[in-house]
Design an enzyme around this catalytic site. Structure first.
Site, PDB file in Angstrom:
ATOM      1  N   LYS A  69      14.065  46.347 -28.297  1.00  0.00           N
ATOM      2  CA  LYS A  69      14.272  47.527 -27.444  1.00  0.00           C
ATOM      3  C   LYS A  69      14.910  48.705 -28.171  1.00  0.00           C
ATOM      4  O   LYS A  69      15.635  49.499 -27.576  1.00  0.00           O
ATOM      5  CB  LYS A  69      15.120  47.152 -26.195  1.00  0.00           C
ATOM      6  CG  LYS A  69      14.483  46.059 -25.385  1.00  0.00           C
ATOM      7  CD  LYS A  69      13.143  46.491 -24.861  1.00  0.00           C
ATOM      8  CE  LYS A  69      12.178  45.345 -24.755  1.00  0.00           C
ATOM      9  NZ  LYS A  69      10.783  45.805 -24.655  1.00  0.00           N
ATOM     10  N   THR A  72      10.680  49.689 -31.417  1.00  0.00           N
ATOM     11  CA  THR A  72       9.688  48.942 -32.207  1.00  0.00           C
ATOM     12  C   THR A  72       8.260  49.423 -31.920  1.00  0.00           C
ATOM     13  O   THR A  72       7.477  49.675 -32.842  1.00  0.00           O
ATOM     14  CB  THR A  72       9.758  47.441 -31.843  1.00  0.00           C
ATOM     15  OG1 THR A  72      11.113  47.088 -31.594  1.00  0.00           O
ATOM     16  CG2 THR A  72       9.161  46.585 -32.919  1.00  0.00           C
ATOM     17  N   THR A  73       7.924  49.511 -30.631  1.00  0.00           N
ATOM     18  CA  THR A  73       6.560  49.865 -30.235  1.00  0.00           C
ATOM     19  C   THR A  73       6.188  51.239 -30.789  1.00  0.00           C
ATOM     20  O   THR A  73       5.096  51.451 -31.316  1.00  0.00           O
ATOM     21  CB  THR A  73       6.460  49.903 -28.688  1.00  0.00           C
ATOM     22  OG1 THR A  73       7.085  48.731 -28.164  1.00  0.00           O
ATOM     23  CG2 THR A  73       5.031  49.982 -28.218  1.00  0.00           C
ATOM     24  N   HIS A 137      11.757  40.913 -35.543  1.00  0.00           N
ATOM     25  CA  HIS A 137      13.088  41.137 -34.972  1.00  0.00           C
ATOM     26  C   HIS A 137      14.124  40.305 -35.748  1.00  0.00           C
ATOM     27  O   HIS A 137      15.290  40.267 -35.374  1.00  0.00           O
ATOM     28  CB  HIS A 137      13.118  40.715 -33.495  1.00  0.00           C
ATOM     29  CG  HIS A 137      12.488  41.706 -32.548  1.00  0.00           C
ATOM     30  ND1 HIS A 137      12.564  43.065 -32.714  1.00  0.00           N
ATOM     31  CD2 HIS A 137      11.788  41.537 -31.395  1.00  0.00           C
ATOM     32  CE1 HIS A 137      11.932  43.688 -31.716  1.00  0.00           C
ATOM     33  NE2 HIS A 137      11.452  42.780 -30.907  1.00  0.00           N
ATOM     34  N   TYR A 235      16.454  55.717 -33.675  1.00  0.00           N
ATOM     35  CA  TYR A 235      15.560  56.118 -32.577  1.00  0.00           C
ATOM     36  C   TYR A 235      15.840  57.558 -32.140  1.00  0.00           C
ATOM     37  O   TYR A 235      14.930  58.369 -31.982  1.00  0.00           O
ATOM     38  CB  TYR A 235      15.768  55.147 -31.404  1.00  0.00           C
ATOM     39  CG  TYR A 235      14.978  55.428 -30.154  1.00  0.00           C
ATOM     40  CD1 TYR A 235      13.710  54.873 -29.961  1.00  0.00           C
ATOM     41  CD2 TYR A 235      15.505  56.229 -29.139  1.00  0.00           C
ATOM     42  CE1 TYR A 235      12.991  55.116 -28.788  1.00  0.00           C
ATOM     43  CE2 TYR A 235      14.801  56.479 -27.976  1.00  0.00           C
ATOM     44  CZ  TYR A 235      13.536  55.918 -27.798  1.00  0.00           C
ATOM     45  OH  TYR A 235      12.837  56.163 -26.643  1.00  0.00           O
ATOM     46  N   GLY A 306      11.712  56.157 -22.327  1.00  0.00           N
ATOM     47  CA  GLY A 306      11.653  56.748 -23.667  1.00  0.00           C
ATOM     48  C   GLY A 306      12.583  57.936 -23.852  1.00  0.00           C
ATOM     49  O   GLY A 306      12.196  58.931 -24.467  1.00  0.00           O
TER      50      GLY A 306
END
Ligand code: PAP
Length: 340
Positions: A69, A72-73, A137, A235, A306
């Site tokens: 979370k 990654t995506t 992970h 992120y 997001g």
């Protein structure tokens, strides 16, 4: 749009034809003995250890690493779009509107090493053209020694402010629940967690079964000691300045953008292709599910909000402050700080 046989990688992992080979013995030297054991005596943890010993990196491989979370995506999409831009050009580089990320979830383009091994897809990974993109992970010390001990495989790590990471996991576990078909209600009951359970798991050093500060510092310290080996991203910084961070990725993997590519607007094109709004709205992500490690994960469960700072809508300032203080003590002296 299928790659030609002469095309270099990466190609979407899902597009690689399943390769029919006999299952390799989990332990070469103990193969016969292990094959005779009931599977409950040979659990996934043990199988992962075998894989750690056996994984063979190739020059040019790139491993994307993260705690769950933390983006990654998104990193999978960005890395795939940039590294594969020669084979699959985004719109500004002459793409024909059939980019793999428009028909596949990013996890179907870039596989988890853990999933490859547990789902017995090693032959598919072997069949992938070079260079390959993979993800994990796992913590740095838990990576296959062949990755950490030589320079063939580079690593891109992404971390995220833990308060948002925890909220994201809590939503994921609870929202995926209703839509996931492979587990019974009882099985889900045993793995779902309340928000305070997730929050406390960080303090207890049990998020993904281990301390997040060790996970982050393993990659952080290596990125400082060996900047050519590990690229460390945050992120929040990628969200605030995607151009700069995509350029960092391309330089790190040895595929910097040419002036002509920049002038054609390829960076903007990649940012748009991988943007939260575009990916969430895409049919590839609003329907279907990802089969991984015996579970079905709805594609849409990887796209929630997001944004930065959603934790304010879920926890009190006291809870947040207390976690911040706890974690800043863990990182004291390391030079690492979370981006807000
Ligand atoms: P994973 O570990 O299960 O693969 P991961 O992709 O790391 O999950 O994290 C999911 C988070 O990334 C979600 O955050 P949220 O719950 O706070 O919303 C998800 O929305 C966010 N995310 C997914 N794709 C993007 C994207 N293209 N841009 C920005 N954030 C994204």
């Amino acid at each position: 749009m299928q790659p030609t046989s002469a095309a270099a990688g990466p190609v979407p992992f899902k597009d690689i034809a399943a390769v029919a080979v006999a299952r390799r013995p989990v332990a070469e030297e103990y193969g016969d003995v292990v094959a005779a054991l009931p599977s409950r005596l040979y659990p996934p943890q043990q199988r992962w250890r075998e894989y750690q010993r056996r994984f063979e990196p190739r020059a040019g491989d790139v491993l994307l690493a993260s705690l769950p979370k933390c983006g990654t995506t998104w990193l999978k999409a960005l890395a795939f779009a940039t590294a594969a831009r020669g084979v699959y050009p985004p719109a500004a580089a002459g793409g024909d509107g059939r980019h793999p990320l428009l028909r596949l979830n990013p996890h179907e383009c870039v596989p988890f090493l853990e999933g490859i091994y547990l789902d017995e897809e090693e032959a598919k990974l072997d069949a992938a053209p070079t260079p390959r993109l993979m993800s994990t992970h796992a913590s740095y010390p838990n990576l296959p020694a062949s990755i950490t001990e030589d320079d063939r495989c580079k690593i891109i790590y992404i971390c995220r402010q833990p308060k948002d990471m925890a909220i994201s996991l809590w939503h994921f576990m609870n929202c995926s629940k209703a839509k996931t078909s492979s587990l019974s209600d009882d099985q889900w009951e045993s793995i779902t967690m309340s928000l305070s359970d997730v929050w406390e798991s960080i303090r207890e050093g049990a998020y993904l079964g281990g301390p997040i500060w060790e996970h982050i510092l393993g990659y952080w310290n290596t990125s400082k000691a060996k900047p050519d080996k590990v690229l460390f991203l945050k992120y929040e910084e990628v969200l605030r300045d995607p151009t700069k961070n995509i350029e960092k990725i391309t330089e790190f993997i040895g595929q910097p953008f040419s002036d002509a590519e920049k002038e054609a607007g390829i960076v903007e094109s990649i940012i748009e292709l991988c943007s939260f709004e575009k990916m969430k709205a895409s049919g590839a992500n609003s329907t279907g599910s990802l089969h991984m490690m015996a579970n079905e994960y709805p594609h849409e469960s990887f796209f929630r909000k997001g944004v930065i700072g959603d934790w304010v809508n879920h926890v009190t300032p006291e809870m947040a402050d207390s976690l911040d203080k706890f974690l800043s003590a863990k990182f004291y002296g390391s030079g690492f700080t979370f981006a807000e």
